[in-house]
Design an enzyme around this catalytic site. Structure first.
Site, mmCIF file in Angstrom:
data_model
loop_
_atom_site.group_PDB
_atom_site.id
_atom_site.type_symbol
_atom_site.label_atom_id
_atom_site.label_comp_id
_atom_site.label_asym_id
_atom_site.label_seq_id
_atom_site.Cartn_x
_atom_site.Cartn_y
_atom_site.Cartn_z
ATOM 1 N N PRO A 2 0.841 -1.210 0.000
ATOM 2 C CA PRO A 2 0.000 0.000 0.000
ATOM 3 C C PRO A 2 0.874 1.257 0.000
ATOM 4 O O PRO A 2 1.786 1.372 0.803
ATOM 5 C CB PRO A 2 -0.776 -0.107 1.315
ATOM 6 N N GLU A 3 0.612 2.160 -0.919
ATOM 7 C CA GLU A 3 1.337 3.428 -0.937
ATOM 8 C C GLU A 3 0.406 4.517 -0.381
ATOM 9 O O GLU A 3 -0.706 4.232 0.037
ATOM 10 C CB GLU A 3 1.811 3.739 -2.360
ATOM 11 N N HIS A 117 -4.713 -15.158 9.182
ATOM 12 C CA HIS A 117 -3.855 -13.977 9.307
ATOM 13 C C HIS A 117 -4.598 -12.785 9.896
ATOM 14 O O HIS A 117 -4.171 -11.649 9.741
ATOM 15 C CB HIS A 117 -3.244 -13.624 7.952
ATOM 16 N N ARG A 136 1.800 -11.108 5.458
ATOM 17 C CA ARG A 136 3.276 -11.038 5.452
ATOM 18 C C ARG A 136 3.829 -10.450 6.756
ATOM 19 O O ARG A 136 5.026 -10.490 6.971
ATOM 20 C CB ARG A 136 3.746 -10.250 4.222
ATOM 21 N N ARG A 178 22.234 18.075 -3.716
ATOM 22 C CA ARG A 178 22.251 16.602 -3.616
ATOM 23 C C ARG A 178 22.576 15.968 -4.968
ATOM 24 O O ARG A 178 21.913 16.203 -5.963
ATOM 25 C CB ARG A 178 20.901 16.093 -3.091
#
Ligand SMILES: [Zn+2]
Length: 305
Positions: A2-3, A117, A136, A178
């Site tokens: 999930p983002e 789970h 997971r 950077r």
């Protein structure tokens, strides 16, 4: 995994589903996920959830006793909500074991994986339940007082939120000097939070910027953003907003709190499209994949410079 748009979708679902409810019991079926569960997790029972916020990909549930319950979905975490009727129909046992093995929930395949789970379950006083499923087990749960939030080790170093007032000047400040590749700088949560791998690839493609370009090359000598950086910021916001409107992407086994899946995954222009023609009109290039810091980058060498 999930983002940010997916996590924001989950937050909105949880607000509709459980904000304002009072926790009657917390069912804990294992000792922890990525880290051990906090020892005082059972003391959430009796608390009401007054607000549900998000910082980067952390969900922050405000409790009415001044504490904050932090939840990170990791790679595969998700919440499924059941109203009182559904919860009653699923029935007991709530902490049953199968042949003396892993404790399972009563929801079986309704949360996936036969309930194996469903590591955490919040039972509310109105009979509804929120089940946290995470095959997971990279998710994180923590509990702390709201006074500790700003100095919390997971939160203290996070950069600005892309959905807050945030613009090219802010990004230029964090990229100045950077030499790291712009793609990697965008993934760095100190630069800006929530621009994950997919959305970094898509934004750079739309902006026509090579993922390998040095970050500092997008900042003027006086520290101001270049035109290209301004364009990039616009695309980052667009890509994230589109994903949010689509309900998050469908990668891996993410699902929204009501079990429905988003569909932004089908709209990716470069992500996962190695060897396919670039979709930009008149480009004629072919999408390539390269590995940067162990993550796949998809880009078009013809129109991204
Ligand atoms: Zn192209």
């Amino acid at each position: 995994m999930p983002e940010l748009p997916e996590v924001e979708t989950v937050r909105q679902g949880l607000i509709r589903g459980i904000q304002g409810r009072t926790v009657e019991d917390v069912l804990i079926r294992r000792s922890g996920l990525r880290y051990p569960f906090p020892e005082d997790l059972p003391t959430v029972a009796g608390c009401s959830i007054t607000n549900i916020r998000r910082r980067a990909k952390y969900l922050l549930l405000d409790l009415d006793d001044g504490r904050v319950l932090l939840s990170h979905l990791g790679m595969s975490g998700r919440y499924t909500l059941f109203d009182a009727n559904e919860a009653n129909a699923a029935g007991k046992p709530l902490l049953a074991t199968v042949n003396g093995g892993v404790p399972v929930s009563a929801f079986g395949d309704r949360t996936g994986f036969g309930g194996k789970h469903d590591h955490l379950e919040f039972v509310f006083t109105d009979g509804s339940r929120a089940v946290y499923t995470d095959p997971r087990r990279f998710g994180i749960i923590d509990l702390f007082s709201s006074a500790e939030e700003t100095s919390h080790p997971l939160l203290v170093d996070l950069g600005p939120e892309p959905f807050d007032p945030w613009g090219p000047v802010d990004l230029a400040q964090r990229l100045e000097g950077r030499r790291t590749a712009i793609k990697l700088a965008l993934l760095d949560q100190k630069t800006v939070v929530g621009v994950g791998n997919i959305y970094a690839c898509e934004s750079l493609h739309r902006a026509g910027i090579s993922p390998r370009r040095e970050a500092k090359g997008l900042v003027r000598a006086n520290g101001a953003p270049t035109k290209r950086l301004e364009t990039l910021v616009g695309h980052i916001k667009d890509v994230l907003h589109e994903a949010l409107e689509a309900g998050g992407s469908t990668l891996n086994d993410f699902a929204a709190v009501d079990g429905t899946l988003g569909y932004f995954a089908h709209q990716f222009a470069v992500y996962g499209r190695e060897g396919q023609p670039c979709q930009k009109e008149g480009c004629g290039g072919v999408v390539r994949r390269l590995v940067q810091s162990n993550r796949s980058t998809f880009y078009c060498p013809s129109c991204q410079r």
